[in-house]
Each structure stands twice: as structure tokens, then as C-alpha cells.
Design an enzyme around this catalytic site. Structure first.
Site, PDB file in Angstrom:
ATOM      1  N   ASP A 172      70.353  94.437  68.843  1.00 63.53           N
ATOM      2  CA  ASP A 172      69.010  94.333  69.798  1.00 63.53           C
ATOM      3  C   ASP A 172      67.733  94.636  68.503  1.00 63.53           C
ATOM      4  OD1 ASP A 172      68.179  93.643  72.204  1.00 63.53           O
ATOM      5  OD2 ASP A 172      69.891  94.749  73.265  1.00 63.53           O
ATOM      6  N   ASP A 190      64.912  90.645  71.658  1.00 65.77           N
ATOM      7  CA  ASP A 190      64.480  91.651  73.963  1.00 65.77           C
ATOM      8  C   ASP A 190      63.361  91.002  73.692  1.00 65.77           C
ATOM      9  OD1 ASP A 190      64.923  92.866  75.785  1.00 65.77           O
ATOM     10  OD2 ASP A 190      62.982  93.789  74.816  1.00 65.77           O
ATOM     11  N   GLU A 235      65.608  86.440  74.553  1.00 60.77           N
ATOM     12  CA  GLU A 235      65.727  86.346  75.748  1.00 60.77           C
ATOM     13  C   GLU A 235      64.064  85.990  75.967  1.00 60.77           C
ATOM     14  OE1 GLU A 235      65.971  90.026  79.273  1.00 60.77           O
ATOM     15  OE2 GLU A 235      64.591  90.278  77.123  1.00 60.77           O
ATOM     16  N   HIS A 292      73.338  94.361  81.411  1.00 57.99           N
ATOM     17  CA  HIS A 292      72.032  95.697  81.307  1.00 57.99           C
ATOM     18  C   HIS A 292      71.590  96.018  82.121  1.00 57.99           C
ATOM     19  CE1 HIS A 292      70.258  94.557  77.820  1.00 57.99           C
ATOM     20  NE2 HIS A 292      68.611  94.923  78.252  1.00 57.99           N
ATOM     21  N   ASP A 293      70.412  94.533  82.417  1.00 54.53           N
ATOM     22  CA  ASP A 293      69.684  94.452  83.010  1.00 54.53           C
ATOM     23  C   ASP A 293      69.531  94.694  84.748  1.00 54.53           C
ATOM     24  OD1 ASP A 293      67.398  95.958  81.745  1.00 54.53           O
ATOM     25  OD2 ASP A 293      67.008  93.630  80.370  1.00 54.53           O
TER      26      ASP A 293
END
Length: 557
Positions: free
Chosen positions: A105, A205, A259, A332-333
Site C-alpha cells: 500500500d 491510496d 484508488e 477494508h473500506d
């Protein structure tokens, strides 16, 4: 409309299946209640048995954990609760020994306020003075009306520097100033350091927030946050990503997944992906907004299949000539997909398999989030003390300030909180689901005695084995990866159906998204059933198909 892929443009990441690991909740090796890197090493054979090709590892860097690791204090150190750099290197070696690649990440829109760069910047160190967005002024009046994605103003006053600093997320996550070339130099050096250690790419991210409008003007009020027109897909985003590609990424054979927060459409995304784009693919949010109302995340509406289908169809058709899709439902979100888009009660297994069918048969690279392969569900919050997610905490606090009670908003938290995805991985039916020998950092879902890896692997027709079969099929047949896409039954109220073709290979995929028993009127044409989520599904016939609740079928012609 039929789209045509480019089988000649083969890439390893197009043919891969990615498995996302949220390390804090995956497997705890030392009994402190927090998942760790040695715990992941213990489960590498599990990943190999499932058949995945890539692991995406959520942040394991040193962090005060204000946002579960997305507030990074040192990009080149491992968070002590997760282990050491030696543990990380062993994980990389164990994965590579099994031909499983690793992507890390990359969190570079912001750092932690405990990062050395911010500490020196707030002290007025000339070298780091404008590494972040600072504005002087009245300590009672923020510089503009921008709002944080986590709620409240996007500015906090710093007493030490006597100035405001910008944070689009938590106040402990100050935004980096990408206009400063020294910031970009440091970030690119850090990326090169990790790539030289042997990783296989990055998931980036909220990468489309790194460019802000010059002057940081006031924004129009709206959702998900006021001011988004000035910090989502900003004016220099393409320039920054192109520079990143030219200076770093183009020197390696890597997977890059960007993302893109906000409302990025397929048309908007085209400059960033493809042969000349800096990214392999984009994580967008259009399709996971098909059950989100006008007021944003916490405004829950019934799934709009037309919106879901229209969004994904746009991405399928836009990416085919020069681009690629990232296929996901869980991460995860996001809340658990089987609870959100399926039925986590009577039809949990059927709907989980239907969603898997859908995920693996569209054009793109499938992403599987830990626990998705066994049909893990949303959790419950009998007590507000169970909440760990800072976004959910802020939402609850704002609700209480409005005079609402915890019980008033509890249904919203249980439907939308990010904690739903972050409860511990359910390995077996022992205490704490086999995740830890200690007290877990977040509560275990109560259904772990029935829903766990051990039980799923012991049952031949389980969700786990269905995922395994889909992964094998995708590996064996190029039509799953490179086949053309054609939408079928475009106006059906309950069914999403499409055709994939490559040369003489042809698949027809039919997915019932609801608990009714609809009929689909289109020719399947004597197709052989390749895979279905009901044990007695039948071969196709010309005319119509009668489907059962959440039924999915893949026909081969």
C-alpha cells in the site's frame, strides 16, 4: 454492445487474482491480539492452496494507528506490533517461493502528524517548511470551507507553528504538498527503495487527491465533502502521475492500482490507464454506490441493479481498447458484500457464490478481500465501545451532538461501518475464531463457530471451494481474462447477464441479484453448464431460463 479485448497485450497482472490482507485482523502469531507479519507467514500455504497470484498488503509501516495504519510515521520502518523488516523480508521470500507476488500500500496523499517531515515542518525548519499545506490567520476561522472525508473541517490549528494545516482525513493525517518538488523527490526515492527490495507493485491510496486547486478557494457545499471540486482529480494529477511513472514505475515490471476517490467515471479514468497511462488499473467507486443515496455513505437505499449494471457496463466498454478493470466488491473500506449485495441469512451461501461468479467473469483483475472466500458477513454493535473505526466514531459523535442516540444510528453502523470488514479472520470455531490466543483488538463476529475456514474447506460444495474452482477456471481459460464482453438482457429488473467470447470459446454468465425466481428471455443455445451455485442447475436451452434466488450460472458453448 460487444467490446473486444486485446489478447496480444498479455500482462501477468491481467491474468492474476489478487488477495487483500488487512494485517491487523488476519492472523496473530504472538498472542497480543493484533495480527502480524509472522502470522501472515504462517498462512502462506493457505493462500497457495486457494490459488491466488498476488497479495495486496495493507499498510504495515510504523504508525500511531489513528487510522489503522493509513497514518504513516516512517515509510521505511515496520510497525513494531506487526514485526520487523526481517519478518517482512521472510514474508516476501515465502510468497515468491510459491510464485505469489506482493504489492504494498502506497499512502502519499498524507502522512501521520508524527512523521519527521511534519514535525520539522511545524517547527519552521526551512528544508521542510512547505512540505504540507499551512495557512496563517485567525485561529477561530479556518482558511476555507473544505470538509474532511471523516467529517468536520479539513483544517486544524497547530499551536506550535501558529497556523492551520490541511487534512482531508483525520486531523492526525496532514496532507502533503505535492507542488513542492522536494516532496516528490522524497516520495519517489521511497518508492524506489521498496521496489529494489523486490516488491511487485503498489496499491495507491486515494492517489487522485494529491493535486489541489491553486489558492485553495472555497468549495461548493455537497457530498461526500464540501470542496471536492478543488481536491479530487486536481489540475496537476496527470502531471504528477506521469512524473511518478517516468522516474520510478517504468523501470520495473509492476502492478499499479490507483484508488480514485470521489466520482471518477470510466471516461475520466482513460488518461491514467492503458499503454500510455501511468497506472495498470483504477479502483473506482461507481458500482459500490448503487445502494447509496444522495446524502452519501450513511444514506442507505435498496440496491439499484440498473445503476450497478450501467456503471460496470461503462467500465467494461471503456477499458477494453486501452485499459484494464479492477474488479472488487469487498475491501477494508467497504462493508461485507454478502451482507450488502446478497443475503447473509437464508441465502448466504447462494448469494456469496453468485457474487463470486459475477466478480470472476467480467473483464478485469479480480480482488478478493480476506474472509470473502468463506462468505464472512457484517458484524453487530451491541455496545458503542466496540467501534474502532475513526470514521464511524466521528459519525456517531456527530449523531449524538444532533440529539440522536446510539440505537438510532446503530442500524447504519451495522450496515456501513468499515469495522465490518475489519473483524478478525475466522479460521476455526475455537475461541476468537483461531485468530489469536489473546484478547483481539476488535471483537470477533458472533457467527464464527459456523462461518470459518476449517468448516468451509471440509465441505466440498462450500463457498471456499467455489472460489477455488473459479480461480482454477480463470487460470485455465483465456476467455475469462481476454474474452470480448457483450451485455445481455440489459433492462432486466433482477438479472445481470453477459457473454464473453474469444475465438471459438464462448461463455454466457447469468446472475440473479435478488431472492425472487425470475425468468430470463434470451437464447443460451444448448450450452453446457460450466459452473453454477445450485447443485442441480441445468444445461441451457434456447428460449428462457428460470432462476432461483441468487442463482448464478456460467454456460459454455
Amino acid at each position: 454492445m460487444t467490446t473486444s479485448s486485446q489478447p496480444g497485450d498479455r500482462e501477468w497482472w491481467k491474468e492474476a487474482v489478487v488477495y487483500q490482507i488487512y494485517p491487523q485482523s488476519f492472523n496473530d502469531s504472538d498472542g497480543d491480539g493484533i495480527g502480524d507479519i509472522p502470522g501472515i507467514v504462517e498462512k502462506v500455504d493457505y493462500l497457495d492452496d486457494l490459488g491466488v497470484d498476488v497479495v495486496w498488503l495493507n499498510p504495515v509501516y510504523e504508525s500511531p494507528m489513528a487510522d489503522n495504519g493509513y497514518d504513516i510515521a516512517d515509510y521505511r520502518s515496520i510497525h513494531p506490533e506487526y514485526g520487523t523488516i526481517d519478518d517482512w523480508e521472510r514474508l516476501l521470500e515465502e510468497l515468491h517461493d510459491r510464485d505469489i507476488r506482493l504489492i504494498m500500500d502506497l499512502v502519499v496523499n498524507h502522512t501521520s502528524d508524527e512523521h519527521e517531515w511534519f514535525q520539522r515542518s511545524r517547527q519552521g525548519d526551512p528544508e521542510y517548511d512547505d512540505y504540507y499545506y499551512w495557512r496563517e490567520g485567525d485561529p477561530e476561522e479556518p482558511p476555507n470551507n473544505w470538509e474532511s472525508f471523516f467529517g468536520g473541517p479539513a483544517w486544524s490549528w497547530d499551536d506550535e507553528r501558529e497556523a492551520w494545516y490541511l487534512h482531508l482525513f483525520d486531523e492526525k493525517q496532514p496532507d502533503l504538498n505535492w507542488r513542492n518538488p522536494d516532496v516528490r523527490d522524497d516520495i519517489f526515492d521511497m518508492m524506489t527503495w521498496w521496489l529494489d527490495k523486490g516488491i511487485d507493485g503498489f496499491r495507491m491510496d486515494v492517489i487522485n487527491l494529491i493535486s489541489k486547486t491553486e489558492g485553495l478557494p472555497d468549495g461548493e457545499t455537497g457530498t461526500p465533502a464540501t470542496g471536492t471540486e478543488h481536491f479530487v482529480d486536481g489540475p496537476r494529477l496527470g502531471e504528477y502521475l506521469t512524473e511518478m511513472d517516468e522516474r520510478v514505475l517504468s523501470n520495473y515490471d509492476v502492478l499499479t492500482v490507483g484508488e480514485m476517490a470521489g466520482g471518477m467515471t470510466a471516461e475520466d479514468a482513460e488518461p491514467y490507464v492503458g499503454r500510455d497511462g501511468p497506472l495498470s488499473m483504477i479502483i473506482h467507486f461507481e458500482h459500490v454506490h448503487a445502494d447509496v443515496g444522495e446524502d452519501g455513505k450513511w444514506d442507505i437505499i435498496d440496491l439499484d441493479l440498473d445503476e450497478l449494471r450501467s456503471s460496470l457496463h461503462d467500465w467494461q466498454t471503456a477499458m477494453v481498447e486501452d485499459g484494464w478493470n479492477c474488479l472488487y466488491l469487498d475491501n477494508h473500506d467497504q462493508p461485507r458484500a454478502v451482507s450488502r449485495f446478497g443475503d447473509d441469512g437464508q441465502f448466504r451461501e447462494e448469494s456469496a457464490k453468485m457474487l463470486a461468479t459475477f466478480l470472476f467473469t467480467l473483464q478485469g483483475t479480480p480482488f478478493v478481500f480476506q474472509g470473502q472466500e468463506i462468505g464472512m458477513t457484517n458484524t453487530t454493535f451491541g455496545d458503542p465501545e466496540k467501534i474502532r473505526d475513526v470514521e464511524s466514531e466521528n459519525f456517531l459523535e456527530a449523531a449524538l451532538e444532533r440529539g440522536e442516540s446510539f440505537e438510532d444510528v446503530r442500524p447504519l453502523l451495522e450496515a456501513r461501518s468499515r469495522d465490518n470488514a475489519r473483524t478478525p479472520m475466522q479460521w476455526d470455531d475455537s475461541e476468537y475464531a483461531g485468530f489469536t490466543d489473546g484478547e483481539p483488538w476488535i471483537h470477533v463476529n458472533d457467527n464464527y463457530t459456523e462461518i470459518n475456514v476449517e468448516a468451509a474447506r471440509a465441505e466440498d460444495d462450500s463457498i471456499w471451494h467455489y472460489y477455488h474452482d473459479l480461480i482454477e477456471l480463470r487460470e485455465e481459460r483465456d476467455v475469462f481474462v481476454y474474452g470480448d464482453y457483450e451485455l445481455l438482457a440489459p433492462d432486466h429488473d433482477e438479472v445481470y447477464a453477459y457473454r464473453r467470447t474469444l475465438g471459438e470459446e464462448e461463455l454466457v454468465v447469468v446472475c440473479n441479484f435478488f431472492d425472487g425466481e425470475p425468468t430470463v428471455e434470451f437464447p443460451v443455445g444448448q450450452g453446457d453448464l460450466l459452473l453454477g451455485n445450485y447443485p442441480d442447475s441445468t444445461d441451457g436451452q434456447d428460449g428462457s431460463l428460470e432462476l432461483r434466488p441468487y442463482e448464478a450460472r456460467i454456460y459454455e458453448r
